[in-house]
Design a protein around this motif. Structure first.
Motif, mmCIF file in Angstrom:
data_model
loop_
_atom_site.group_PDB
_atom_site.id
_atom_site.type_symbol
_atom_site.label_atom_id
_atom_site.label_comp_id
_atom_site.label_asym_id
_atom_site.label_seq_id
_atom_site.Cartn_x
_atom_site.Cartn_y
_atom_site.Cartn_z
ATOM 1 N N ALA A 71 0.839 -1.194 0.000
ATOM 2 C CA ALA A 71 0.000 0.000 0.000
ATOM 3 C C ALA A 71 0.870 1.239 0.000
ATOM 4 O O ALA A 71 2.049 1.199 0.360
ATOM 5 N N LEU A 72 0.245 2.330 -0.424
ATOM 6 C CA LEU A 72 0.846 3.655 -0.327
ATOM 7 C C LEU A 72 0.058 4.421 0.717
ATOM 8 O O LEU A 72 -1.170 4.487 0.645
ATOM 9 N N LEU A 73 0.756 4.986 1.681
ATOM 10 C CA LEU A 73 0.114 5.776 2.722
ATOM 11 C C LEU A 73 0.460 7.241 2.489
ATOM 12 O O LEU A 73 1.635 7.601 2.429
ATOM 13 N N LEU A 74 -0.563 8.066 2.318
ATOM 14 C CA LEU A 74 -0.383 9.506 2.197
ATOM 15 C C LEU A 74 -0.566 10.082 3.592
ATOM 16 O O LEU A 74 -1.630 9.917 4.197
ATOM 17 N N VAL A 75 0.474 10.712 4.117
ATOM 18 C CA VAL A 75 0.480 11.139 5.512
ATOM 19 C C VAL A 75 0.634 12.655 5.604
ATOM 20 O O VAL A 75 1.501 13.236 4.945
ATOM 21 N N GLN A 76 -0.203 13.244 6.438
ATOM 22 C CA GLN A 76 -0.124 14.669 6.724
ATOM 23 C C GLN A 76 0.384 14.832 8.153
ATOM 24 O O GLN A 76 -0.161 14.224 9.083
ATOM 25 N N ALA A 119 -4.871 -7.214 5.270
ATOM 26 C CA ALA A 119 -5.655 -6.033 5.645
ATOM 27 C C ALA A 119 -5.578 -5.738 7.147
ATOM 28 O O ALA A 119 -5.456 -4.584 7.554
ATOM 29 N N ALA A 120 -5.639 -6.766 7.976
ATOM 30 C CA ALA A 120 -5.575 -6.554 9.423
ATOM 31 C C ALA A 120 -4.220 -5.981 9.833
ATOM 32 O O ALA A 120 -4.133 -5.107 10.706
ATOM 33 N N ASP A 121 -3.158 -6.446 9.194
ATOM 34 C CA ASP A 121 -1.820 -5.939 9.479
ATOM 35 C C ASP A 121 -1.691 -4.486 9.026
ATOM 36 O O ASP A 121 -1.070 -3.663 9.709
ATOM 37 N N LEU A 122 -2.290 -4.156 7.890
ATOM 38 C CA LEU A 122 -2.275 -2.775 7.403
ATOM 39 C C LEU A 122 -3.032 -1.871 8.377
ATOM 40 O O LEU A 122 -2.562 -0.780 8.714
ATOM 41 N N GLN A 123 -4.186 -2.341 8.844
ATOM 42 C CA GLN A 123 -4.960 -1.553 9.808
ATOM 43 C C GLN A 123 -4.153 -1.337 11.090
ATOM 44 O O GLN A 123 -4.087 -0.232 11.620
ATOM 45 N N ARG A 124 -3.514 -2.387 11.591
ATOM 46 C CA ARG A 124 -2.673 -2.265 12.787
ATOM 47 C C ARG A 124 -1.560 -1.253 12.565
ATOM 48 O O ARG A 124 -1.297 -0.393 13.401
ATOM 49 N N LEU A 125 -0.906 -1.328 11.408
ATOM 50 C CA LEU A 125 0.187 -0.414 11.094
ATOM 51 C C LEU A 125 -0.298 1.036 11.099
ATOM 52 O O LEU A 125 0.324 1.902 11.722
ATOM 53 N N VAL A 126 -1.401 1.301 10.422
ATOM 54 C CA VAL A 126 -1.925 2.671 10.348
ATOM 55 C C VAL A 126 -2.309 3.179 11.735
ATOM 56 O O VAL A 126 -1.951 4.297 12.128
ATOM 57 N N LEU A 127 -3.017 2.360 12.496
ATOM 58 C CA LEU A 127 -3.498 2.806 13.806
ATOM 59 C C LEU A 127 -2.391 2.894 14.854
ATOM 60 O O LEU A 127 -2.335 3.857 15.622
ATOM 61 N N VAL A 136 0.635 13.229 13.558
ATOM 62 C CA VAL A 136 0.025 12.702 12.333
ATOM 63 C C VAL A 136 -1.438 13.138 12.309
ATOM 64 O O VAL A 136 -2.262 12.658 13.077
ATOM 65 N N ALA A 137 -1.735 14.068 11.399
ATOM 66 C CA ALA A 137 -3.083 14.629 11.308
ATOM 67 C C ALA A 137 -4.012 13.754 10.469
ATOM 68 O O ALA A 137 -5.212 13.705 10.724
ATOM 69 N N ARG A 138 -3.436 13.068 9.449
ATOM 70 C CA ARG A 138 -4.286 12.308 8.534
ATOM 71 C C ARG A 138 -3.448 11.281 7.801
ATOM 72 O O ARG A 138 -2.298 11.515 7.469
ATOM 73 N N VAL A 139 -4.067 10.126 7.548
ATOM 74 C CA VAL A 139 -3.444 9.081 6.728
ATOM 75 C C VAL A 139 -4.491 8.596 5.735
ATOM 76 O O VAL A 139 -5.606 8.252 6.122
ATOM 77 N N GLU A 140 -4.143 8.616 4.462
ATOM 78 C CA GLU A 140 -4.983 8.007 3.415
ATOM 79 C C GLU A 140 -4.226 6.808 2.882
ATOM 80 O O GLU A 140 -3.025 6.869 2.669
ATOM 81 N N THR A 141 -4.952 5.735 2.664
ATOM 82 C CA THR A 141 -4.337 4.485 2.227
ATOM 83 C C THR A 141 -4.773 4.152 0.804
ATOM 84 O O THR A 141 -5.947 4.248 0.470
ATOM 85 N N ARG A 142 -3.807 3.775 -0.018
ATOM 86 C CA ARG A 142 -4.061 3.322 -1.380
ATOM 87 C C ARG A 142 -3.434 1.942 -1.530
ATOM 88 O O ARG A 142 -2.227 1.781 -1.347
ATOM 89 N N LEU A 143 -4.247 0.936 -1.847
ATOM 90 C CA LEU A 143 -3.712 -0.403 -2.078
ATOM 91 C C LEU A 143 -3.046 -0.465 -3.448
ATOM 92 O O LEU A 143 -3.517 0.163 -4.398
#
Length: 155
Positions: A71-76, A119-127, A136-143
């Motif tokens: 995934a690509l994570l766009l982070v603010q 997906a569960a690992d990605l969710q854990r990583l983001v959270l 970290v104000a915002r994260v958008e995820t692109r698979l």
């Protein structure tokens, strides 16, 4: 001031060959380029010292080691201040899931390329590793469905 390094045709020929086969022996490289092996060794060493050659890397297929979802994570990051950016960058670079990190212009400050088990690992990583940090104000995820490597840099 330019960061470029003066390269002659022999240097460019060496770089063209090495970018496609970094494990080529100096003897074979020298024969292809038409110089003595010692000259070839000296030129490659100079290209390394000058920073033209950054290194050799081993590429691993993330899916083959159990990380089949990329995934690509766009982070603010807010506020976007140097005292927050340094620790953020080092923390992200230290994550085993991180493949690449880019500092951007525009509404997003960073693009993080990650490889996870699912997906569960990605969710854990983001959270746990991103949104749990105050800056970290915002994260958008692109698979990523599919990826192609491009290049070589020198034709």
């Amino acid at each position: 001031m330019s960061d470029s390094v003066a390269l002659d045709p022999v240097d460019l020929h060496i770089l063209r060959l090495l970018q496609n086969e970094a494990r080529m022996t100096y003897r074979d490289l020298a024969a292809e380029v038409g110089v003595a092996p010692s000259t070839c060794l000296d030129r490659v060493a100079r290209l390394r010292r000058s920073g033209v050659i950054l290194g050799e890397e081993l590429r691993i297929d993330p899916a083959k080691i159990g990380r089949g979802l990329q995934a690509l994570l766009l982070v603010q990051v807010r506020p976007h201040r140097r005292d927050l950016i340094g620790p953020f960058v080092e923390r992200v670079r230290g994550l085993p899931e991180s493949l690449a990190l880019f500092h951007l212009t525009g509404p997003d400050d960073y693009l993080v390329h990650v490889a996870v088990t699912g997906a569960a690992d990605l969710q854990r990583l983001v959270l746990d590793e991103f949104t749990s940090h105050r800056e970290v104000a915002r994260v958008e995820t692109r698979l990523i469905f599919q990826q192609w490597n491009c290049g070589p840099l020198l034709p």
